[in-house]
Design a protein around this motif. Sequence first.
Motif, PDB file in Angstrom:
ATOM      1  N   UNK A 134       0.845  -1.201   0.000  1.00  0.00           N
ATOM      2  CA  UNK A 134       0.000   0.000   0.000  1.00  0.00           C
ATOM      3  C   UNK A 134       0.882   1.255   0.000  1.00  0.00           C
ATOM      4  N   UNK A 135       1.922   1.207   0.800  1.00  0.00           N
ATOM      5  CA  UNK A 135       2.843   2.348   0.893  1.00  0.00           C
ATOM      6  C   UNK A 135       3.534   2.592  -0.450  1.00  0.00           C
ATOM      7  N   UNK A 136       3.993   1.517  -1.095  1.00  0.00           N
ATOM      8  CA  UNK A 136       4.715   1.646  -2.372  1.00  0.00           C
ATOM      9  C   UNK A 136       3.800   2.117  -3.508  1.00  0.00           C
ATOM     10  N   UNK A 137       2.531   1.694  -3.471  1.00  0.00           N
ATOM     11  CA  UNK A 137       1.621   1.994  -4.592  1.00  0.00           C
ATOM     12  C   UNK A 137       0.719   3.202  -4.324  1.00  0.00           C
ATOM     13  N   UNK A 138       0.740   3.730  -3.093  1.00  0.00           N
ATOM     14  CA  UNK A 138      -0.147   4.838  -2.692  1.00  0.00           C
ATOM     15  C   UNK A 138      -1.623   4.457  -2.895  1.00  0.00           C
ATOM     16  N   UNK A 139      -1.940   3.202  -2.538  1.00  0.00           N
ATOM     17  CA  UNK A 139      -3.318   2.710  -2.710  1.00  0.00           C
ATOM     18  C   UNK A 139      -4.251   3.377  -1.708  1.00  0.00           C
ATOM     19  N   UNK A 140      -5.509   3.532  -2.133  1.00  0.00           N
ATOM     20  CA  UNK A 140      -6.513   4.102  -1.234  1.00  0.00           C
ATOM     21  C   UNK A 140      -7.376   3.004  -0.602  1.00  0.00           C
ATOM     22  N   UNK A 141      -7.214   1.759  -1.094  1.00  0.00           N
ATOM     23  CA  UNK A 141      -8.014   0.651  -0.551  1.00  0.00           C
ATOM     24  C   UNK A 141      -7.247  -0.661  -0.657  1.00  0.00           C
ATOM     25  N   UNK A 142      -7.565  -1.554   0.264  1.00  0.00           N
ATOM     26  CA  UNK A 142      -7.045  -2.934   0.236  1.00  0.00           C
ATOM     27  C   UNK A 142      -8.246  -3.867   0.259  1.00  0.00           C
ATOM     28  N   UNK A 162      -3.438  -5.513  10.322  1.00  0.00           N
ATOM     29  CA  UNK A 162      -3.510  -4.861   9.015  1.00  0.00           C
ATOM     30  C   UNK A 162      -4.298  -3.558   9.102  1.00  0.00           C
ATOM     31  N   UNK A 163      -5.414  -3.594   9.795  1.00  0.00           N
ATOM     32  CA  UNK A 163      -6.240  -2.380   9.950  1.00  0.00           C
ATOM     33  C   UNK A 163      -5.442  -1.280  10.655  1.00  0.00           C
ATOM     34  N   UNK A 164      -4.686  -1.669  11.670  1.00  0.00           N
ATOM     35  CA  UNK A 164      -3.881  -0.696  12.418  1.00  0.00           C
ATOM     36  C   UNK A 164      -2.786  -0.105  11.531  1.00  0.00           C
ATOM     37  N   UNK A 167      -4.269   2.357   8.965  1.00  0.00           N
ATOM     38  CA  UNK A 167      -4.790   3.599   9.525  1.00  0.00           C
ATOM     39  C   UNK A 167      -6.158   3.935   8.951  1.00  0.00           C
ATOM     40  N   UNK A 168      -6.578   5.174   9.137  1.00  0.00           N
ATOM     41  CA  UNK A 168      -7.927   5.583   8.730  1.00  0.00           C
ATOM     42  C   UNK A 168      -8.012   6.077   7.291  1.00  0.00           C
ATOM     43  N   UNK A 169      -6.863   6.322   6.674  1.00  0.00           N
ATOM     44  CA  UNK A 169      -6.879   6.895   5.320  1.00  0.00           C
ATOM     45  C   UNK A 169      -7.017   5.848   4.220  1.00  0.00           C
ATOM     46  N   UNK A 170      -6.793   4.576   4.569  1.00  0.00           N
ATOM     47  CA  UNK A 170      -6.883   3.494   3.579  1.00  0.00           C
ATOM     48  C   UNK A 170      -8.015   2.553   3.982  1.00  0.00           C
ATOM     49  N   UNK A 171      -8.952   2.330   3.079  1.00  0.00           N
ATOM     50  CA  UNK A 171     -10.103   1.464   3.384  1.00  0.00           C
ATOM     51  C   UNK A 171      -9.695   0.001   3.291  1.00  0.00           C
TER      52      UNK A 171
END
Length: 219
Positions: A134-142, A162-164, A167-171
């Motif tokens: 997620x960090x490498x791809x700047x994804x907004x969701x998983x 994983x949720x922790x 954080x709150x910015x990625x669904x």
Amino acid sequence: IAERYIEKCYSAVLAFDAIALELHFENALVELGTEVFIEHLLTPLLTVIGERWRIGELRPVHEHMASAIIRSRTYILRNNNPAPKGACRMVVSTPIGQLHELGALLAAIIAELKGWQVTYLGANLPAEEIAAAVKYTHATAVTISISFADDDLLLHKEIRKLKKLLGNDVSLIVGGRAAGHYQPLLNEVGVINIENYDHFRHILMELETNKTNQDKAKQ
């Protein structure tokens, strides 16, 4: 039409006829189109195969043969067209211990068909690695798929972790045949639980709208 194909495909699996199964898939894809093929043929067929395997009508080798063909067919279905500029980005995988990837693959295709840029990671990944992607791809969701219910605490721990990490910015979106088994955990952690394909499409649309609004607010 799809129901007729399910019967034909199941008969081919039962007869252990890989060539016939491939042929039915090719014909169905032309006749039904990708999304209907996934939703109304592949997904119900996988359910039927799983049920018949559990009651002993199919051997494990039948299920493996069918899954291998479906997996190769599904990889072919992945959208080769580049996502539109500024498309929402998603990472798709299964948590550690979840070895069946077909549900995740199908979710990846649905998201791609809706114009998302999807990074598909395959199955059986720990929370730290999914979060790193997620960090490498700047994804907004998983999106993760849970297809097997187990009573050990590993999956509970992994989803919380994983949720922790996200954080709150990625669904965090969860689907799969066994997701309902973990409903209390999913509610507690605050993930988005996929009820069906239409619901998944609705989730994607909402997330896109949210991102568009956020982008406008930043300008």
